[in-house]
Enzyme design. Structure first.
Site, PDB file in Angstrom:
ATOM      1  N   ASP B 104      -3.449 -30.830 -15.663  1.00  0.00           N
ATOM      2  CA  ASP B 104      -3.737 -32.069 -16.312  1.00  0.00           C
ATOM      3  C   ASP B 104      -4.640 -31.799 -17.550  1.00  0.00           C
ATOM      4  O   ASP B 104      -4.853 -32.804 -18.256  1.00  0.00           O
ATOM      5  CB  ASP B 104      -4.779 -32.909 -15.084  1.00  0.00           C
ATOM      6  CG  ASP B 104      -5.819 -32.143 -14.755  1.00  0.00           C
ATOM      7  OD1 ASP B 104      -6.567 -31.238 -15.496  1.00  0.00           O
ATOM      8  OD2 ASP B 104      -6.463 -32.239 -13.736  1.00  0.00           O
ATOM      9  N   GLU B 124       0.767 -23.081 -16.434  1.00  0.00           N
ATOM     10  CA  GLU B 124       1.083 -24.006 -15.586  1.00  0.00           C
ATOM     11  C   GLU B 124       2.507 -24.048 -15.073  1.00  0.00           C
ATOM     12  O   GLU B 124       3.245 -23.855 -16.017  1.00  0.00           O
ATOM     13  CB  GLU B 124       0.695 -25.346 -16.260  1.00  0.00           C
ATOM     14  CG  GLU B 124       1.418 -26.556 -15.272  1.00  0.00           C
ATOM     15  CD  GLU B 124       0.902 -26.713 -13.857  1.00  0.00           C
ATOM     16  OE1 GLU B 124      -0.640 -26.782 -13.673  1.00  0.00           O
ATOM     17  OE2 GLU B 124       1.586 -26.836 -12.791  1.00  0.00           O
ATOM     18  N   ASP B 173      -7.276 -22.650 -11.851  1.00  0.00           N
ATOM     19  CA  ASP B 173      -7.566 -24.166 -11.558  1.00  0.00           C
ATOM     20  C   ASP B 173      -6.379 -24.448 -10.792  1.00  0.00           C
ATOM     21  O   ASP B 173      -5.415 -25.073 -11.350  1.00  0.00           O
ATOM     22  CB  ASP B 173      -7.592 -24.864 -12.842  1.00  0.00           C
ATOM     23  CG  ASP B 173      -7.816 -26.168 -12.790  1.00  0.00           C
ATOM     24  OD1 ASP B 173      -7.926 -26.749 -11.636  1.00  0.00           O
ATOM     25  OD2 ASP B 173      -7.734 -27.071 -13.649  1.00  0.00           O
TER      26      ASP B 173
END
Lengths: 299, 299
Positions: B104, B124, B173
């Site tokens: 995000d 990611e 994360d």
């Protein structure tokens, strides 16, 4: 079944046609939590509020007033230890304690872990809550029959006015200000009466709601207590089954500072079992996130 | 409509016949949270997971993966500031940073507040998440086009193995270990690769789930990181829209201690806007409730 009906049901706290799920609706956030219920143990409408106690697999027994979760067997100690031990450890020698509200008995249980305590008066407006807790919530109510405990069933906001210079510690363990008669325990007048009922070294704590959904109540409780007490500090604790999980408490005293005057050795040598509160948590609880620090500076 | 159907719907995350409510089900607790949705903005099934972005009145835009809430506009900063600024402020001069996961963009946004940073690689696995975030989540994705940022769409648990002695800070994360490919980012092997990819003064943080519902993952992440890094400490932060609201993070380094070596002046003089993290919160976050301290001592 229309959508409208479901929404109404949620706002009431219990979806009537799906009795196996408990929904607590956080009105300002248009959101909430739900839990699978195994068994509804107790449900009654007292003079003041709706009382429910039910069983869940995960949280054990859950106690709610007007559809607002008050206690679960899983996390009651998060709340009761933070509410009680901060003012109790800050007092040099607490002998006489007043708990206002706290009908489930969890605060009294924690107060009595302090050996110096000779007497606790618990003033709870709703006798039916205490009766239900004694029957269905032994985890919190276990010490309500202790000989040092006196139970009074009156409006605490009035009862406290009977005393001047009497208590070492006062613990305001109120329900939500929007439930039952909870709002009485959030007025400046009431806090003034608490001030007068406390002795010179007196300390006080008050549950002060959450910031995310009910920020207005938190700010109100804090700013009104601050008008009355020379030392007023907000502190925070985790509380999984309360809205947002970030719970506010206010510490107040006539002079004792909860950081400067704190003695970690007293906590280390306490000798009673505590599951949440410890000397590091005490200090950490007064560290506030920046957004909250800023809000309080402007009050 | 039978009860069974509703339960199935909840476990899936979205109750199909009541599209205006989002339900996130915390499986181990037989409970969860719900939010009223205004508008479903985006919904897609990527190679790895189901991606949803929707609008609410209170939380603003909400982003979920496989029905698990990742970010809301209301409280994204609680999580991203705690995950990022603890390892960033502990490093004496962070220039090159690796963010693993974090699609995000919230972690990258926080990393770039540190003026010393010359390069951030964000690895990611799911490019569709980043595309959706750029389109629908400007609050977190705002810095993904910064020239200091390099985006890599690969499995972070493999990608990090390309580097030795390269990064100043690594930020893990990850999504929930049970969602998509999240479990890859919780293995000892992966943490070992992170250790090797860090320079001598390197610091690392990893989101480590919640204790109440997912205690097993928290213990696993912490104990595996501890096997690899000489300094490993769990810390906590409030996070209203994550399970239990009490979120775990692990700090690790090759020698830097997050308490003893912490310089509060660096934070005071930071000069960038932070809404949650401050020098008091940094220290407070490492104070653990007694039940958690005890669990970690036995690992």
């Amino acid at each position: 079944m229309s959508e409208e009906k479901i929404i109404d049901g949620m706002q009431y706290g219990f979806v009537p046609n799906r009795h196996l799920w408990y929904f607590e609706y956080y009105t300002p956030g248009n959101c909430g939590i739900f839990m699978k219920m195994n068994k509804h143990l107790y449900s009654a409408q007292s003079k003041y509020q709706r009382i429910d106690i039910f069983e869940t697999d995960f949280f054990g027994r859950v106690f709610s007033l007007d559809g607002i979760t008050m206690t679960t067997e899983k996390d009651d100690f998060f709340y009761h230890e933070m509410l009680v031990h901060v003012p109790m450890f800050m007092h040099p020698n607490p002998k006489k304690v007043l708990v206002i509200g706290g009908g489930d008995g969890g605060s009294v249980r924690e107060v009595l872990k302090h050996k110096s305590v000779e007497k606790v008066i618990m003033c709870e407006i709703d006798e039916m809550v205490v009766e239900a807790a004694k029957k269905y919530l032994p985890v919190t109510a276990s010490k309500l029959d202790d000989p040092r405990v006196e139970l009074v069933f009156e409006d605490g906001s009035q009862f406290v006015r009977n005393f001047k210079n009497e208590f070492d510690v006062i613990i305001i363990d109120s329900t939500d200000p929007t439930a039952g008669e909870g709002g009485h325990l959030f007025t400046e007048d009431f806090y003034k009466a608490c001030f007068d009922a406390l002795k010179e070294n007196g300390t006080l704590s008050a549950e002060s709601e959450d910031w995310l959904y009910d920020g207005a109540w938190l700010r109100l409780a804090y700013s009104r207590i601050k008008k009355v007490f020379p030392v007023t500090k907000l502190y925070l604790g985790f509380m999984p089954t309360y809205p947002s999980g970030m719970w506010g408490y206010t510490f107040a005293s006539k002079g004792i500072d909860p950081i400067k005057d704190f003695d970690p050795e007293k906590v280390k040598n306490f000798g009673e079992e505590l599951k949440y509160y410890n000397e590091e948590i005490h200090k950490a609880a007064f560290a506030l996130p920046t957004f909250l620090k800023k809000e309080l500076e402007n009050l």
